[in-house]
Enzyme design. Structure first.
Site, PDB file in Angstrom:
ATOM      1  N   GLU A   1     -10.570   5.871   7.547  1.00 40.24           N
ATOM      2  CA  GLU A   1      -9.337   6.530   8.009  1.00 40.24           C
ATOM      3  C   GLU A   1      -9.739   7.739   8.829  1.00 40.24           C
ATOM      4  O   GLU A   1      -9.570   8.887   8.431  1.00 40.24           O
ATOM      5  CB  GLU A   1      -8.468   6.929   6.799  1.00 40.24           C
ATOM      6  CG  GLU A   1      -7.062   7.358   7.209  1.00 40.24           C
ATOM      7  CD  GLU A   1      -6.166   7.655   6.015  1.00 40.24           C
ATOM      8  OE1 GLU A   1      -6.610   7.459   4.867  1.00 40.24           O
ATOM      9  OE2 GLU A   1      -5.029   8.082   6.232  1.00 40.24           O
TER      10      GLU A   1
ATOM     11  N   HIS B   1       0.855  -1.199   0.000  1.00 38.47           N
ATOM     12  CA  HIS B   1       0.000   0.000   0.000  1.00 38.47           C
ATOM     13  C   HIS B   1       0.888   1.246   0.000  1.00 38.47           C
ATOM     14  O   HIS B   1       1.466   1.610   1.023  1.00 38.47           O
ATOM     15  CB  HIS B   1      -0.925  -0.012   1.226  1.00 38.47           C
ATOM     16  CG  HIS B   1      -1.876   1.148   1.295  1.00 38.47           C
ATOM     17  ND1 HIS B   1      -3.239   0.987   1.458  1.00 38.47           N
ATOM     18  CD2 HIS B   1      -1.677   2.488   1.222  1.00 38.47           C
ATOM     19  CE1 HIS B   1      -3.827   2.176   1.489  1.00 38.47           C
ATOM     20  NE2 HIS B   1      -2.893   3.113   1.350  1.00 38.47           N
TER      21      HIS B   1
END
Ligand SMILES: [Zn+2]
Length: 432
Positions: A228, A74
């Protein structure tokens, strides 16, 4: 130290039970066993327990740890290194989003994206990384610029770093069906992964349905940025798992962040973990970026939580868990250099990958390889496999994780590579 001919043996290296098969040697309480590692024609010819004769032999590594080349599942190579021209004004998540958006609209030409990607890949190479997945901001018109650059870079770096890409856009943009269909076609043509950022928008389930249908119709894997945030009401991780169940989707799904899970009540957490464990879902935590952005307080107060998700609870349920770099020197994270030893060091400290270390090293090795669909040769050391590994200076976890390992030796295809990092000056011309 390592001979440059066709073959050599490294005597008395420390290999960990989480990355070496067989376990013929006795492993200590930290998981390390003492081995002789023989390389021939770019591959690992033999891994055998060290004998008394190994001490003092040529290439006696005296218990230095040898790790497989790293897998970084990622990253954001398209955003990397814009910090000098576009810093985050206040260190917050909205500040990052706004700053990156403005810089993208103004500066992200093909030449700009290419130069910063090349710089980032040189760094990753020097630190010993073998495969990377990057997200690519794919809001118009950026998708028409960044995807061709990515395809060129994948070709240029083939044989050194395997590159994968996932498109990235706020999931509300998928409401524009014509645009979305075009993007899906582009991603498919490039051999990419279908990705998005999920928010708790009212039509989240419908939009997820659209993504899962596209993934099924076109045989695409999925990759999400989810939750997030510290907002307890953010449960898009579970919504994604439920969408996968609804569609009977068995392809690989990688989900990043999931920060809010750590803030939710136990019953809520258990419900989500049940849903996630039932599907083919891997979760990646991004400890450096999370520590930077999460719980940033505007009133000058000290942050009170770590921002990372519940990897221990996930692992206990058999969910494939990873850690990765995420952003590097851009408004989402002011620091970082795609060094997976740094990521693992930060993860150890932040998420407690110790007492015991157990098989946590797999979070930067075999687990991300599995999340990315790479073959079994990635993230481990095995006879017959490629001689792609990193010879650390440290001989134990406390030694490997206490210093930056700037003296590590990177071996790829059986040969020591030049570890010179590119100078920041190389990017100065882009920062005006
Ligand atoms: Zn990310």
């Amino acid at each position: 130290m390592v001979s440059s001919g066709k073959g050599f043996t490294l005597h008395r290296v420390h290999l960990h039970s989480s990355w070496v098969d067989g376990g013929a040697a006795r492993h200590d309480s930290e998981g390390f066993g003492l081995y002789d590692l023989t390389v021939a024609d770019g591959r690992i010819a033999a891994i055998a327990p060290s004998t008394d004769d190994s001490a003092g032999a040529e290439n006696d590594m005296r218990r230095r740890v040898v790790m497989p080349a790293f897998i970084d599942c990622h990253t954001h190579l398209d955003k990397g290194h814009i910090w000098p021209r576009k810093p985050n004004p206040d260190g917050s998540f909205p500040g990052a989003l706004e700053a990156v958006g403005a810089d993208r609209m103004t500066n992200w030409s093909a030449a700009d994206v290419e130069a910063r990607m090349e710089f980032a890949l040189k760094c990753a190479w020097a630190y010993g990384t073998r495969a990377i997945r990057t997200h690519l901001d794919s809001l118009p018109p950026q998708e028409t610029i960044s995807w061709p650059v990515f395809e060129m870079m994948r070709e240029r770096w083939a044989g050194r770093i395997d590159l994968q890409a996932a498109c990235l856009f706020g999931i509300d943009s998928a409401r524009d069906e014509a645009w979305f269909d075009n993007l899906v076609a582009r991603v498919k043509a490039a051999g990419g992964v279908l990705g998005a950022v999920t928010y708790m928008v009212p039509d989240l389930d419908e939009l997820l349905d659209r993504m899962f249908r596209a993934a099924l119709d076109h045989g695409l894997e999925l990759d999400f940025h989810a939750d997030e945030t510290d907002a307890v009401e953010a449960v898009s991780l579970r919504r994604i798992a439920e969408a996968a169940a609804r569609h009977g989707y068995d392809g690989r799904i990688l989900i990043g962040h999931c920060c809010s899970l750590a803030r939710q009540p136990d019953a809520e957490v258990l419900r989500t973990l049940d849903a996630v464990a039932a599907r083919n879902i891997s979760v990646v935590s991004l400890p450096m970026c999370n520590m930077y952005l999460q719980d940033r307080r505007s009133d000058g107060a000290t942050p009170r939580w770590r921002g990372v998700t519940l990897l221990h609870e996930m692992k206990a349920r058999g969910i494939n868990v990873c850690v990765a770099s995420d952003n590097t020197r851009d408004p989402f994270y002011a620091y970082g250099d795609l060094d997976m030893i740094e990521v693992y060091r930060m993860a150890t400290r932040t998420i407690h990958f110790d007492h015991p270390v157990a098989d946590w090293p797999k979070t930067v090795l075999a687990n991300p390889a599995r999340a990315m669909g790479l073959d079994d040769s990635y993230g481990k050391l095995a006879e017959g496999g490629p001689a792609d590994f990193v010879i650390c200076e440290g001989r134990s976890w406390t030694e490997v994780l206490s210093r930056p390992e700037s003296g590590r030796i990177v071996v790829r295809n059986g040969a020591v590579v030049d570890r010179a990092l590119p100078a920041y000056e190389e990017l100065d011309r882009l920062m005006e």
